[in-house]
Design a protein around this motif. Sequence first.
Motif, PDB file in Angstrom:
ATOM      1  N   TRP A   1      24.708  11.714 -39.255  1.00  0.00           N
ATOM      2  CA  TRP A   1      26.127  11.541 -39.552  1.00  0.00           C
ATOM      3  C   TRP A   1      26.975  12.620 -38.893  1.00  0.00           C
ATOM      4  O   TRP A   1      28.103  12.355 -38.485  1.00  0.00           O
ATOM      5  CB  TRP A   1      26.350  11.568 -41.067  1.00  0.00           C
ATOM      6  CG  TRP A   1      25.747  10.402 -41.750  1.00  0.00           C
ATOM      7  CD1 TRP A   1      24.551  10.361 -42.399  1.00  0.00           C
ATOM      8  CD2 TRP A   1      26.269   9.079 -41.807  1.00  0.00           C
ATOM      9  NE1 TRP A   1      24.310   9.099 -42.869  1.00  0.00           N
ATOM     10  CE2 TRP A   1      25.350   8.288 -42.527  1.00  0.00           C
ATOM     11  CE3 TRP A   1      27.440   8.481 -41.325  1.00  0.00           C
ATOM     12  CZ2 TRP A   1      25.560   6.936 -42.787  1.00  0.00           C
ATOM     13  CZ3 TRP A   1      27.646   7.140 -41.581  1.00  0.00           C
ATOM     14  CH2 TRP A   1      26.718   6.380 -42.292  1.00  0.00           C
TER      15      TRP A   1
ATOM     16  N   ALA B   1      29.310  14.652 -44.386  1.00  0.00           N
ATOM     17  CA  ALA B   1      28.391  13.521 -44.206  1.00  0.00           C
ATOM     18  C   ALA B   1      28.590  12.478 -45.303  1.00  0.00           C
ATOM     19  O   ALA B   1      28.601  11.266 -45.020  1.00  0.00           O
ATOM     20  CB  ALA B   1      26.950  14.014 -44.177  1.00  0.00           C
TER      21      ALA B   1
ATOM     22  N   VAL C   1      29.763   8.503 -44.838  1.00  0.00           N
ATOM     23  CA  VAL C   1      29.093   7.326 -45.404  1.00  0.00           C
ATOM     24  C   VAL C   1      30.116   6.429 -46.096  1.00  0.00           C
ATOM     25  O   VAL C   1      30.113   5.206 -45.920  1.00  0.00           O
ATOM     26  CB  VAL C   1      27.970   7.731 -46.379  1.00  0.00           C
ATOM     27  CG1 VAL C   1      27.427   6.519 -47.125  1.00  0.00           C
ATOM     28  CG2 VAL C   1      26.851   8.450 -45.642  1.00  0.00           C
TER      29      VAL C   1
END
Length: 85
Positions: A48, A66, A70
């Motif tokens: 990520w 990160a 998401v």
Amino acid sequence: LDTKDAISLVFRQLTGRQIKPKEIDVLVELQKKEYKKFQDNPSKTKGWINTGDYKIEKNENVALIAANAVVASTIMNSDATITKR
């Protein structure tokens, strides 16, 4: 901005509509779970964090960045965003 406000803002920017209460609850829970996962296992952030042009500084909260990535990815892949396009 707190987590709910930030997610609501991103959702509106990506979908063009206000987020529903159930949607915000699901996305906040997703962000919390992902944040804990990334805190517990920092190596999982690499996919990520290493994507894109933005360089992450060493003093930044990589697990939070990160987890937020998401959530943003989830919004972008949701029916609400796909229908808008």
